[in-house]
Design a protein around this motif. Sequence first.
Motif, PDB file in Angstrom:
ATOM      1  N   HIS A 112       0.559  -1.027   0.114  1.00 17.18           N
ATOM      2  CA  HIS A 112      -0.326  -0.264  -0.200  1.00 17.18           C
ATOM      3  C   HIS A 112       1.025   1.188   0.586  1.00 17.18           C
ATOM      4  O   HIS A 112       1.822   1.331   0.779  1.00 17.18           O
ATOM      5  N   HIS A 114       1.103   5.485   0.403  1.00 14.58           N
ATOM      6  CA  HIS A 114      -0.131   7.210   0.475  1.00 14.58           C
ATOM      7  C   HIS A 114       0.215   8.354  -0.280  1.00 14.58           C
ATOM      8  O   HIS A 114       1.579   8.064  -1.064  1.00 14.58           O
ATOM      9  N   LEU A 132      -5.469   5.566   0.403  1.00 18.93           N
ATOM     10  CA  LEU A 132      -4.640   3.726  -0.310  1.00 18.93           C
ATOM     11  C   LEU A 132      -4.259   3.895  -1.681  1.00 18.93           C
ATOM     12  O   LEU A 132      -5.162   3.524  -2.386  1.00 18.93           O
ATOM     13  N   PHE A 134      -3.325   0.747  -4.042  1.00 20.40           N
ATOM     14  CA  PHE A 134      -2.856  -1.202  -4.097  1.00 20.40           C
ATOM     15  C   PHE A 134      -1.753  -1.282  -4.947  1.00 20.40           C
ATOM     16  O   PHE A 134      -2.231  -0.407  -6.140  1.00 20.40           O
ATOM     17  N   TYR A 148      -8.055   2.510  -2.036  1.00 17.14           N
ATOM     18  CA  TYR A 148      -8.557   1.313  -1.188  1.00 17.14           C
ATOM     19  C   TYR A 148      -8.572   2.571   0.286  1.00 17.14           C
ATOM     20  O   TYR A 148      -7.879   3.572  -0.272  1.00 17.14           O
ATOM     21  N   HIS A 150      -7.723   2.710   4.268  1.00 12.79           N
ATOM     22  CA  HIS A 150      -6.876   2.095   5.393  1.00 12.79           C
ATOM     23  C   HIS A 150      -7.446   1.648   6.335  1.00 12.79           C
ATOM     24  O   HIS A 150      -8.634   1.704   6.324  1.00 12.79           O
ATOM     25  N   TRP A 154      -7.887  -4.098   3.774  1.00 15.79           N
ATOM     26  CA  TRP A 154      -6.596  -4.921   3.889  1.00 15.79           C
ATOM     27  C   TRP A 154      -6.912  -6.457   3.521  1.00 15.79           C
ATOM     28  O   TRP A 154      -6.147  -7.141   2.728  1.00 15.79           O
TER      29      TRP A 154
END
Length: 290
Positions: A112, A114, A132, A134, A148, A150, A154
């Motif tokens: 991921h 930032h 984020l 990915f 996506y 945070h 996941w």
Amino acid sequence: MDELVDRLEAVTCQHILEEMPNDPGGKLAAMALPDLLISYGTWRSRLVPAKPRGCHLSRELQVSPKALEHKVVLDAIVAKIEAGDDLSPHLSKGIDQRRGVDRMLADLGVHHLHLSTQLEPNGRFVERGGDLLFAAFKLDDAYLIGFYEHITDWARKDILETVARNWPDTGVVHELRGVIGLTQNFSDEDRLQLQRAGISSNAFEMDGKVFATVGQSFAGNPYSANQLRMVVMHTLNDWREHLVERLEQAAQAVNEAAGRKVSGDWEPVVHEGCIGLQREDVFHPIAQLS
């Protein structure tokens, strides 16, 4: 001669401890080499080596409203990837910690990033936000999957579905040939709970096929870290059991490399991420660390 492999192990441990970030409390320094290799391999997996890569954007990412919202930083990240610039400022702050795991990365093989072009006051990382990017990284290519959130995203199944639709043959996901279906399909929330518990949540069905990634260990380490430990320790144990024979082979190899007879004592060293023995100025590799 009997202590040569012991010295090689000690040099390997020292190299790993020097390469990794600070170790408050000395917990890693107290580890035996097998456990240290797991920690080292896990830490290295969280990095993205700086080298030029082809950059591929998924169809889903390109049509996402977030692509327009984050166009400036997305373009900047693509340019960095293609130029081989350091992506560390966009990565998790966990890369500066010797211990700790990234369970999504270990489970799905997905990093991921930032989304900011502004550095925090310390200049180490970019500013953190809710969205984020990915992405999966291979040796020569980067695959930008989508945007996506945070914490909550996941383990979403559509992360790997996007990979399978766009890049099914690149080694990010693997088709499980011979598997005709799954007995249970978990919700994204179920997948997240399984991932947090150290249980791989990476298998999914799409278009009549079943795909998966390699998956994480129960402790949250990637398979590559366990493989590193197995390979290095197996190699060192082999040298212990067959030291005379291995040294004869090493002597022949360095003589051939130098084009002359090389003599003198063997010195255990780590050279360009590879552990081995050096005689005079000629290096003989034994096992790769990176």
